[in-house]
Design an enzyme around this catalytic site. Structure first.
Site, PDB file in Angstrom:
ATOM      1  N   ALA A  25      -2.115 -12.154  -5.515  1.00 18.73           N
ATOM      2  CA  ALA A  25      -3.044 -12.289  -6.638  1.00 18.73           C
ATOM      3  C   ALA A  25      -3.833 -10.989  -6.767  1.00 18.73           C
ATOM      4  CB  ALA A  25      -3.992 -13.459  -6.406  1.00 18.73           C
ATOM      5  N   LYS A  68      -2.886 -13.980 -14.895  1.00 17.32           N
ATOM      6  CA  LYS A  68      -4.035 -14.586 -14.212  1.00 17.32           C
ATOM      7  C   LYS A  68      -5.298 -14.314 -15.016  1.00 17.32           C
ATOM      8  CE  LYS A  68      -6.864 -14.031 -10.052  1.00 17.32           C
ATOM      9  NZ  LYS A  68      -7.069 -13.329  -8.788  1.00 17.32           N
ATOM     10  N   SER A  98       9.422   0.956   9.010  1.00 16.59           N
ATOM     11  CA  SER A  98      10.311   0.347   9.984  1.00 16.59           C
ATOM     12  C   SER A  98      10.784  -1.005   9.471  1.00 16.59           C
ATOM     13  CB  SER A  98       9.558   0.169  11.302  1.00 16.59           C
ATOM     14  OG  SER A  98      10.237  -0.769  12.084  1.00 16.59           O
ATOM     15  N   ALA A 134       0.840  -1.212   0.000  1.00 18.45           N
ATOM     16  CA  ALA A 134       0.000   0.000   0.000  1.00 18.45           C
ATOM     17  C   ALA A 134       0.868   1.252   0.000  1.00 18.45           C
ATOM     18  CB  ALA A 134      -0.932   0.002   1.211  1.00 18.45           C
TER      19      ALA A 134
END
Ligand code: FAD
Length: 487
Positions: free
Chosen positions: A43, A71, A32, A8
């Site tokens: 996936a 995929k 960290s 993220a």
């Protein structure tokens, strides 16, 4: 100021850096190294390709750097009942027939169980073949899409390199205090455990399940959905792969949850998601290890989680993206998709003219809808099958969200599929799961009867033949990857 260097954090950093001035004057990311990342999101959904394009990522480079595979969808094994399999492919099941969605004819002709045969990505996946879709919108080869499987730690490292190259400042250190302005409540600075302190004006909380800023410092409560989705733990372990790489994720229903199998170029990622109220940790680990294709390549990792999300995603000058904002079990690979949505909304609503709560409310509205839409789709998988273990019986017996109850009831009563959140899963996706689990509508649209049944059957048979013919022209998946990497 971005807090956290997992998927993220680095996706956000790279995307914001690519927005360029005036949006991206000074972006820093603090992480960290002692805490590490969750490291299991491997996936994705086809929307990842929009993100990659936006972030300026070259596909060939990306495939090489992250050991990625392609995929075409997900195979669901043993979900309806042990021994049964169906496919959720990234594509449709043919065009409208006489002005109606093809599903009405499938119901009329009793073809619900044959749905996979009308899906090009499902057929290509089962044949182990892959080629990208065509740009010619009229072609059969334009009726599908694709996503990727990748190595999460390689992906984060790759994004980190690109983001730092795009001007993001990288700070390594452990945050041990978040200071807020006593009057406004806004976050002002972060103190690190080595006495450094860093100031910022807008904070993106990508700190993972800890939710250091939004859940911690700002104390935004968690909307807990574990009564609907009780799976709360997972084991994850990679194992050696084989020469052929399947271009799809496999999801296998188990005693108290399900296992995933994600083939990459250099290994297979495996995991077992389960409800601890129905299975103990050792039994869940044994089931995972017993089902591996090859020897484990690392110590299994144990993860704990809770389904749900923070009541607000954007509070004051803090926006949470990723696990810090919420989590739904990875059954349909939706977490990275939610990260993409968070980033694109943030870019759209970027507070260039100062903070205004209307931006935060709009952001929250979209993200709450996105979570609720995915929640319903995930719960659907547990509702209709015939497995008999206590976990599955409990999943079918418990109440479900009204929105989902209505969707299932509508389909059963009329064959109509109501879509509330088309940004995540559209009609073909809902159809794949509903038919795949064995839902049998009591009716279909009366106009479907206008065409003689034998004419429709001939039309559908032609569609199947065209799909089979096209699949035969696609190269084996591994061959496609090798050719791409060699370019
Ligand atoms: P993390 O990876 O946990 O990163 C958190 C970051 O915050 C780390 O860099 C850490 O160092 C930093 N941090 C935390 N506290 C501090 C502090 N005090 N000071 C400084 N830094 C700090 N998603 C998918 O899309 N597809 C999947 O197939 C999929 N499978 C999953 C399977 C499981 C079992 C789980 C649990 C998740 C899965 N996900 C999947 C979700 C996916 O892993 C995450 O969405 C993704 O990795 C993003 O994680 P994150 O960056 O939010 O958090």
């Amino acid at each position: 100021m971005i807090v956290g260097g997992g998927t993220a954090g680095w996706m956000t950093a790279l995307a914001l850096a690519r927005m360029g001035p005036p949006h991206a004057p000074h972006i820093s990311l603090v992480e960290s190294p002692d805490i590490g990342t969750v490291g299991v999101g491997e996936a994705t959904l086809p929307t990842i390709r929009h993100f990659n394009r936006w972030a300026g990522i070259d596909e060939r480079d990306f495939i090489r750097e992250t050991q990625a595979s392609f995929k075409l969808g997900i195979e669901f094994r043993d979900w309806r009942e042990p021994g049964h399999s169906f496919f959720h492919g990234f594509g449709d099941h043919g065009p409208e027939i006489a002005g109606l969605s093809p599903y009405h004819q499938m119901i009329r002709l009793g073809l619900g169980d044959a749905l996979d045969q009308f899906s090009l990505p499902a057929q290509a996946a089962r044949a182990g073949r892959f080629a990208p879709p065509s740009d010619d919108a009229k072609s059969l080869a334009a009726t599908y899409s694709y996503a990727y499987h990748f190595d999460a730690s390689l992906y984060a490292a790759y994004l980190r390199r690109l983001a730092i190259g795009a001007g993001v400042a990288h700070v390594q250190g452990r945050i041990d205090h978040v200071a807020r302005n006593p009057e406004t409540g806004l976050i002002e600075r972060l103190s690190l455990d080595d006495d450094r302190s860093i100031a910022g004006d807008l904070f993106v909380d990508c700190s993972g399940f800890r939710s250091l800023l939004l859940g911690g410092a700002l104390d935004v409560p968690f909307e807990d959905w574990s009564h609907w989705l009780p799976a709360d733990r997972a084991w994850a372990v990679p194992c050696a792969g084989t020469d052929a790489i399947e271009p799809y994720t496999r999801s296998m229903a188990c005693t108290a949850g399900w296992r995933w199998r994600i083939p990459l170029q250099h290994r297979i990622g495996n995991g077992h998601v389960y409800a601890s109220a129905f299975q103990d940790d050792q039994a869940a680990l044994d089931a995972l290890i017993d089902g591996l294709d090859g020897p484990p390549l690392a110590e299994p990792r144990h993860l704990r989680f809770r389904a749900g999300h923070r009541r607000r995603f954007w509070a004051g000058n803090c926006i949470a993206i990723g696990l810090s904002s919420g989590f739904l079990e990875p059954l349909e690979s939706t977490s990275i998709n939610l990260i993409e949505r968070g980033i694109s909304l943030l870019a759209q609503l970027f507070p260039t003219a100062g903070l205004d709560d209307v931006l935060a409310r709009e952001y929250d509205r979209h993200m709450i809808n996105a979570f609720a839409g995915i929640r319903d789709f995930v719960i659907l998988h547990y509702r209709l099958g015939r497995r008999t273990e206590p976990f599955w019986q409990a999943m079918r017996a418990q109440p479900m969200p009204d929105s989902l109850a209505d969707q299932i009831a509508l389909f059963e009563a009329s064959g109509e599929i109501a879509i509330r959140d088309p940004e995540s899963f559209g009609e073909p996706s809902w159809a794949a799961i509903l038919f795949g689990l064995g839902a049998t509508p009591r009716a279909y649209h009366p106009l479907a009867d206008r065409e003689p049944a034998d004419a429709i059957e001939r039309h559908l048979a032609r569609g199947r033949t065209l799909i089979a013919g096209h699949v035969a022209t696609m190269p084996p998946h591994r061959q496609f990857i090798d050719a791409l990497a060699a370019q």
